[in-house]
Design an enzyme around this catalytic site. Structure first.
Site, mmCIF file in Angstrom:
data_model
loop_
_atom_site.group_PDB
_atom_site.id
_atom_site.type_symbol
_atom_site.label_atom_id
_atom_site.label_comp_id
_atom_site.label_asym_id
_atom_site.label_seq_id
_atom_site.Cartn_x
_atom_site.Cartn_y
_atom_site.Cartn_z
ATOM 1 N N ALA A 183 0.790 -1.242 0.000
ATOM 2 C CA ALA A 183 0.000 0.000 0.000
ATOM 3 C C ALA A 183 0.818 1.285 0.000
ATOM 4 C CB ALA A 183 -1.019 0.029 1.139
ATOM 5 N N ALA A 184 2.136 1.195 -0.227
ATOM 6 C CA ALA A 184 2.939 2.426 -0.313
ATOM 7 C C ALA A 184 2.423 3.303 -1.452
ATOM 8 C CB ALA A 184 4.415 2.091 -0.524
ATOM 9 N N GLY A 185 2.180 2.671 -2.603
ATOM 10 C CA GLY A 185 1.714 3.434 -3.757
ATOM 11 C C GLY A 185 0.338 4.041 -3.519
ATOM 12 N N ASP A 186 -0.538 3.304 -2.834
ATOM 13 C CA ASP A 186 -1.879 3.835 -2.539
ATOM 14 C C ASP A 186 -1.794 5.007 -1.562
ATOM 15 O OD1 ASP A 186 -3.012 1.951 -4.199
ATOM 16 O OD2 ASP A 186 -3.423 0.535 -2.583
HETATM 17 P P1 ADP Z 1 4.027 0.789 -5.231
HETATM 18 O O1 ADP Z 1 3.546 0.399 -3.860
HETATM 19 O O2 ADP Z 1 2.914 1.198 -6.159
HETATM 20 O O3 ADP Z 1 4.988 -0.175 -5.852
HETATM 21 P P2 ADP Z 1 6.343 2.436 -4.577
HETATM 22 O O4 ADP Z 1 6.968 1.230 -3.961
HETATM 23 O O5 ADP Z 1 7.058 3.085 -5.712
HETATM 24 O O6 ADP Z 1 4.841 2.163 -5.018
HETATM 25 O O7 ADP Z 1 6.151 3.510 -3.396
HETATM 26 C C1 ADP Z 1 5.439 4.705 -3.551
HETATM 27 C C2 ADP Z 1 6.142 5.817 -2.816
HETATM 28 O O8 ADP Z 1 6.176 5.516 -1.405
HETATM 29 C C3 ADP Z 1 7.610 6.059 -3.208
HETATM 30 O O9 ADP Z 1 7.703 6.934 -4.308
HETATM 31 C C4 ADP Z 1 8.171 6.680 -1.939
HETATM 32 O O10 ADP Z 1 7.868 8.058 -1.856
HETATM 33 C C5 ADP Z 1 7.400 5.942 -0.831
HETATM 34 N N1 ADP Z 1 8.165 4.749 -0.405
HETATM 35 C C6 ADP Z 1 7.983 3.471 -0.807
HETATM 36 N N2 ADP Z 1 8.885 2.638 -0.222
HETATM 37 C C7 ADP Z 1 9.657 3.427 0.579
HETATM 38 C C8 ADP Z 1 10.773 3.193 1.453
HETATM 39 N N3 ADP Z 1 11.294 1.950 1.621
HETATM 40 N N4 ADP Z 1 11.307 4.260 2.103
HETATM 41 C C9 ADP Z 1 10.809 5.501 1.943
HETATM 42 N N5 ADP Z 1 9.764 5.784 1.135
HETATM 43 C C10 ADP Z 1 9.193 4.780 0.454
#
Ligand code: ADP
Length: 311
Positions: free
Chosen positions: A254-257
């Site tokens: 859910a980082a992207g969400d």
């Molecule tokens: P998805 O979940 O769609 O694959 P990402 O992994 O690219 O998306 O994460 C979305 C955003 O969340 C990143 O651009 C960043 O800003 C933040 N993020 C994700 N993982 C990390 C991390 N390990 N440390 C810091 N920020 C993170």
């Protein structure tokens, strides 16, 4: 980060609501075999639900458009989004099951997943279009690939028609070529950007070139997210790198969400795009510090605190 005193506009999210049924077991059964599972958990999921809750926790008024089934899961999902102050008036209840993911995770951590779209496949493009076109005070209309293509397409066209910013999170990757004409903000992760453009996105230079490719297709703002490496933002003003916040990552679900919800909420609060990207990055970073999807989506105070620590 600049603060905005104005009343925030509404974030409209058009997307999926799912129930994730997760079984932990020692080893996967073979065909025709029964095995005992060790654990069983039920989680709320779906990109629509996650992105709506992400934006609502950042204090934006949020309306979710989608569908749940006429089953227990549907009532449960509805209660969950309401508890986070998401307006579910335009979440339809349709005959049949709610969107369901059956997830098996074995002792090695390997998984097998079956997704049944259920009600998500029955969202009506006409209903979405009619609802959005009747709305006032909408800042952002955001959608994704977990509803039929005709639905996301209608959402973007209706958002454009009422003068809102339109945002597409192209996950999963589908044929979005007809969507792009109505997209103000495209937010793929690096894998989605590669699949959509046919270009590599591993290095900084490659991600920049891919972002420029989407800009050349007429998308005003392209934000390619790159996990811990941050994001690349391409706009008519040029290309910028968006730094990530340094955190201890526990679970990247859910980082992207969180990022998309954060970006939409910040724009609805009237922030400049570059400041909105800080909200999005902070929300994404905080989401990876907590296990799970909805439980990991941060509140505004936490996002603010992380941003203040850096500035
Ligand atoms: P998805 O979940 O769609 O694959 P990402 O992994 O690219 O998306 O994460 C979305 C955003 O969340 C990143 O651009 C960043 O800003 C933040 N993020 C994700 N993982 C990390 C991390 N390990 N440390 C810091 N920020 C993170």
């Amino acid at each position: 980060m600049s603060q905005s005193a104005q009343v925030p506009l509404t974030v409209v999210v058009v997307g999926s609501l799912n129930v994730d049924l997760v079984v932990g077991l020692d080893r996967m059964p073979n065909e025709g075999e029964s095995v005992l599972g060790d654990t069983f958990e039920r989680h709320a999921g779906g990109k629509g639900l996650n992105q709506a809750i992400a934006a609502a926790r950042l204090a934006a008024p949020v309306r979710l458009l989608g569908a749940v089934g006429d089953d227990d899961s549907g009532a449960w999902l509805r209660a969950l989004v309401r508890a986070d102050h998401v307006d579910d008036t335009d979440v339809a209840t349709v005959p049949g099951p709610s969107g369901t993911a059956l997830i098996e995770v074995d002792a090695r951590g390997l998984n097998r997943i079956i997704v049944v779209p259920g009600a998500n496949a029955l969202v009506s493009a006409d209903a979405v279009s009619t609802s959005i076109r009747a709305m006032h005070g909408v800042g952002v209309v955001m959608t994704n690939g977990e509803v039929p293509l005709a639905v996301s397409r209608a959402a973007l066209a209706a958002g454009r028609a009422i003068g809102a910013l339109t945002m597409l999170n192209p996950a999963p990757v589908l044929d979005y070529r007809e969507h792009l004409v109505d997209v103000d903000i495209l937010v793929p992760n690096e894998h989605e950007a590669a699949a959509m453009s046919g270009l590599p996105t591993q290095t900084d230079a490659e991600a920049r070139a891919a972002a420029q490719y989407f800009s050349s297709q007429g998308v005003t703002n392209v934000v390619i997210t790159r996990g811990a490496s941050g994001a690349i933002w391409s706009s008519p003003a040029g290309i910028e790198e968006v730094a990530s916040f340094e955190v201890d990552a526990i679970d990247t679900v859910a980082a992207g969400d969180a990022f998309c919800g954060g970006l939409a909420a910040a724009l609805a609060h009237g922030l400049q795009f570059s400041d909105a990207l800080s909200w999005a990055s902070a929300a994404g970073a905080l989401a990876v510090t907590v296990k799970g999807a909805a439980p990991s989506l941060p509140m505004r105070a936490a996002v603010q605190e992380l941003i203040n620590q850096r500035s």
